[in-house]
Motif scaffolding. Sequence first.
Motif, short mmCIF file in Angstrom:
data_model
loop_
_atom_site.label_atom_id
_atom_site.label_comp_id
_atom_site.label_asym_id
_atom_site.label_seq_id
_atom_site.Cartn_x
_atom_site.Cartn_y
_atom_site.Cartn_z
N PHE A 232 -43.65 -25.58 -24.13
CA PHE A 232 -44.45 -25.69 -22.90
C PHE A 232 -43.53 -25.87 -21.70
N GLN A 233 -42.49 -26.65 -21.89
CA GLN A 233 -41.50 -26.86 -20.83
C GLN A 233 -40.82 -25.54 -20.47
N ASN A 234 -40.46 -24.76 -21.49
CA ASN A 234 -39.85 -23.44 -21.25
C ASN A 234 -40.80 -22.53 -20.48
N ALA A 235 -42.09 -22.59 -20.84
CA ALA A 235 -43.09 -21.77 -20.15
C ALA A 235 -43.13 -22.11 -18.67
N LEU A 236 -43.05 -23.39 -18.36
CA LEU A 236 -43.06 -23.82 -16.95
C LEU A 236 -41.78 -23.38 -16.25
N LYS A 237 -40.65 -23.52 -16.95
CA LYS A 237 -39.37 -23.14 -16.34
C LYS A 237 -39.32 -21.65 -16.02
N ILE A 238 -39.83 -20.84 -16.94
CA ILE A 238 -39.86 -19.40 -16.73
C ILE A 238 -40.97 -19.01 -15.76
N GLY A 239 -42.13 -19.66 -15.93
CA GLY A 239 -43.33 -19.23 -15.21
C GLY A 239 -43.47 -19.72 -13.80
N ILE A 240 -42.94 -20.90 -13.47
CA ILE A 240 -43.14 -21.44 -12.12
C ILE A 240 -42.57 -20.52 -11.03
N PRO A 241 -41.34 -19.98 -11.18
CA PRO A 241 -40.90 -19.02 -10.17
C PRO A 241 -41.83 -17.80 -10.07
N ALA A 242 -42.34 -17.34 -11.23
CA ALA A 242 -43.27 -16.20 -11.22
C ALA A 242 -44.57 -16.59 -10.52
N GLY A 243 -45.02 -17.83 -10.75
CA GLY A 243 -46.22 -18.31 -10.09
C GLY A 243 -46.03 -18.43 -8.58
N LEU A 244 -44.88 -18.93 -8.17
CA LEU A 244 -44.59 -19.02 -6.73
C LEU A 244 -44.51 -17.63 -6.11
N GLU A 245 -43.91 -16.72 -6.86
CA GLU A 245 -43.84 -15.33 -6.38
C GLU A 245 -45.24 -14.76 -6.19
N ARG A 246 -46.10 -14.98 -7.18
CA ARG A 246 -47.47 -14.49 -7.08
C ARG A 246 -48.22 -15.17 -5.94
N LEU A 247 -47.97 -16.47 -5.74
CA LEU A 247 -48.61 -17.20 -4.65
C LEU A 247 -48.23 -16.60 -3.30
N LEU A 248 -46.94 -16.38 -3.10
CA LEU A 248 -46.48 -15.82 -1.83
C LEU A 248 -47.01 -14.41 -1.62
N THR A 249 -47.03 -13.63 -2.71
CA THR A 249 -47.53 -12.26 -2.61
C THR A 249 -49.02 -12.23 -2.29
N LEU A 250 -49.80 -13.02 -3.03
CA LEU A 250 -51.24 -13.04 -2.82
C LEU A 250 -51.60 -13.67 -1.48
N PHE A 251 -50.85 -14.70 -1.10
CA PHE A 251 -51.12 -15.31 0.20
C PHE A 251 -50.83 -14.33 1.33
N SER A 252 -49.83 -13.47 1.11
CA SER A 252 -49.55 -12.44 2.13
C SER A 252 -50.72 -11.46 2.23
N LEU A 253 -51.39 -11.18 1.09
CA LEU A 253 -52.58 -10.32 1.11
C LEU A 253 -53.72 -11.00 1.84
N VAL A 254 -53.87 -12.30 1.60
CA VAL A 254 -54.91 -13.06 2.27
C VAL A 254 -54.63 -13.11 3.77
N LEU A 255 -53.35 -13.32 4.12
CA LEU A 255 -52.98 -13.37 5.54
C LEU A 255 -53.22 -12.02 6.21
N THR A 256 -52.96 -10.94 5.46
CA THR A 256 -53.25 -9.60 5.98
C THR A 256 -54.75 -9.45 6.24
N THR A 257 -55.57 -9.99 5.32
CA THR A 257 -57.02 -9.97 5.51
C THR A 257 -57.41 -10.72 6.78
N LYS A 258 -56.75 -11.85 7.02
CA LYS A 258 -57.04 -12.62 8.23
C LYS A 258 -56.63 -11.82 9.48
N PHE A 259 -55.46 -11.16 9.43
CA PHE A 259 -55.04 -10.32 10.54
C PHE A 259 -56.11 -9.25 10.83
N LEU A 260 -56.57 -8.60 9.76
CA LEU A 260 -57.54 -7.52 9.93
C LEU A 260 -58.89 -8.03 10.41
#
Length: 444
Positions: A232-260
């Motif tokens: 489980f610890q390994n999953a967090l170590k591997i996955g947290i950067p991927a989760g942060l990446e997804r957060l930044l990517t999806l938040f950029s989509l949400v921010l684009t929606t706000k711009f539009l």
Amino acid sequence: MNELTFFQKLKKILNIALPSGANSFLDIFVIAISMFFMGKLSDKHIVAVGVSMNFFMLFYTINAIFYIGTNAQISRFFGAKDRENSNLVFSTILIGTFFACIPVLIIAFLGYGYFLDWIELSKDARDLSEIYLRVVIYSLPAMFLKNIIISGLAAIGDTLTPFMIRIFTTIFCIALNYALIFGTFGFPRLEILGAAYSNIIVAYLELFILLVLMLSKNRYLSFHLRFHYLFFQNALKIGIPAGLERLLTLFSLVLTTKFLSEYGDNVLAGSQIGTRIEAFSFMPGFGFMIAAMALMGQNLGANRVDLAGDFVKTILKISSVFMGILGLIMAIFSVEFSSIFTSKEETLYVSHFYLLAVGLSQVPLIWVFVLDGALRGAGITKISLWINAISIWVFRIFPMWVFIHFGFGVEWIFLMIFIETYIRAFIFWLVFRTGVWKRPGKTI
């Protein structure tokens, strides 16, 4: 060890990519049908469901942590022919995800109102979004748990099982949506609330079927009531950067929606229609990404670094041809596709221009998908995080903000999506060529 021929590699790639991509297609198809049904009610209903899905997608960031952590570890053990640890990883992360769903659900329930206030929708669109989200957020635990099962199966190359289940649940979901939205077959007419109820019922039905299968001891991958903290610890170590990446990517989509949203409901509706049509291209894109992730992990686990790189390059060649053709179709027939959802001239124009921008950048987009998946399969998620974060926020979001600030037209927003996709694909390729992913062994 004999080298695999091109056709042998092609077969292994397609055995993973096609069912996985088809499964993604069915997910997107259900959303598109729901949007089509909403379009029969009003453009405000389209906006409400589209914005609600943007909020819902933010939680894919947390789901991505466990999804990537599951796939990266199980694919390694599978490649090393270690079934016991494959099952222990699977069981550990499934149990851990179950408990993680509790705070996630609380955050979702408390946060959706603030999200809708921040987007600044019209009153009618906001009210409809709230009606939809108030119900559909309860499907989050089902989404999390079923995606862990799907991730584990993909890691061992079994993407067919989830696809077969999804065929059944898709047919059921469409029928239930139609019945509850429009009040047919003796059901009450619930409109957008009916769409929400349909989605939550189907999510838990699909989870139930998958769980029943995973309790079978005859399957290679099966659930046992066992928990190993290290995995489980390994999953967090591997996955947290991927989760942060997804957060930044999806938040950029949400921010684009706000711009539009600053351009008005018609422009926002047009972009939402374009986004849902573009989502169909994610079907094969997601399939090729899963294939790259699984085959990278499996071959590194089997200490076949050369074969891992070969598979990724083969996937890039195949996917570039496929996505290039798909992108041209999307761009050429953008108006015809958009007119399925609306007949308003301004909304059609916005959707057309959006699809033109994304259609002509499908080849670099699939390079991003495949190379990102390959790095994830190797357990190198921090590099993907930095590439996506820097490229999206420096070359996409910041220029968009400048254009909005100085009153540029909506076309400039879509132009930046086009340009940034090419920049990010180039950066991913440069990083992949360095060989930083060459880390063989059954553990990461």
